[in-house]
Write a protein that holds these residues in place. Structure first.
Motif, PDB file in Angstrom:
ATOM      1  N   GLU A 219      37.773  94.093  61.326  1.00 51.14           N
ATOM      2  CA  GLU A 219      37.764  95.548  61.432  1.00 51.14           C
ATOM      3  C   GLU A 219      36.335  96.080  61.283  1.00 51.14           C
ATOM      4  OE1 GLU A 219      39.932  94.094  58.939  1.00 51.14           O
ATOM      5  OE2 GLU A 219      41.457  93.929  60.478  1.00 51.14           O
TER       6      GLU A 219
ATOM      7  N   SER B  96      34.384  97.200  64.690  1.00 55.49           N
ATOM      8  CA  SER B  96      34.537  98.502  65.333  1.00 55.49           C
ATOM      9  C   SER B  96      34.100  99.651  64.423  1.00 55.49           C
ATOM     10  CB  SER B  96      35.980  98.710  65.792  1.00 55.49           C
ATOM     11  OG  SER B  96      36.856  98.608  64.706  1.00 55.49           O
ATOM     12  N   SER B  97      33.983  99.382  63.111  1.00 54.95           N
ATOM     13  CA  SER B  97      33.551 100.445  62.199  1.00 54.95           C
ATOM     14  C   SER B  97      32.074 100.331  61.827  1.00 54.95           C
ATOM     15  CB  SER B  97      34.408 100.420  60.932  1.00 54.95           C
ATOM     16  OG  SER B  97      34.192  99.216  60.223  1.00 54.95           O
TER      17      SER B  97
ATOM     18  N   GLY C  52      30.757  99.769  69.532  1.00 56.28           N
ATOM     19  CA  GLY C  52      32.084  99.833  68.916  1.00 56.28           C
ATOM     20  C   GLY C  52      33.188  99.806  69.955  1.00 56.28           C
TER      21      GLY C  52
END
Length: 132
Positions: A50, A53-54, A93
């Motif tokens: 995760e 994408s962050s 992202g």
């Protein structure tokens, strides 16, 4: 018995090495994530993908851009020859569909020289707002 386990372990590690990306190898990516090298390293260490994408775009400025191929679980550094950094910034992202060739290695990262690509930016926050 220990020798048998050692032989099996050595065989397995050699077979894993044979799947490493080789210089000159053609690569085709579909929906690979554009992220920063530092975030990719953290994600690989922790197993928390995760983070990809962050990841804040300023991290790519510090450590460089990488592409994470979800299907092959492989990270690629990007040779800046055919891809503009402003396009990578806009797509950060998000994802990239690309074809290219491995031209060298930087440490354990294969460096991909992209020949054809299409970047899909990360959707803006609130994109689906009002759909429900």
């Amino acid at each position: 018995m220990k020798k048998l386990f050692l032989a099996i372990g050595l065989t397995l590690s050699l077979s894993v090495l044979s799947f490493a990306e080789d210089v000159g190898e053609d690569v085709e990516l579909s929906s690979a994530v554009i992220t920063a090298k530092s975030c990719a390293e953290k994600a690989k260490e922790t197993g928390s993908f995760e983070l990809l994408s962050s990841c804040p775009p300023v991290e790519a400025e510090k450590s460089g851009y990488v592409i994470y191929d979800v299907t092959e679980n492989t990270f690629y550094a990007i040779e800046p020859k055919n891809v503009y950094y402003f396009e990578l910034d806009e797509g950060f992202g998000g994802s990239i569909d690309a074809k290219g060739k491995i031209v060298k290695k930087e440490g354990d990262l294969p460096v991909l020289e992209v020949q054809e690509y299409k970047i899909s930016p990360k959707p803006k926050a609130g994109f689906f707002k009002g759909c429900l």
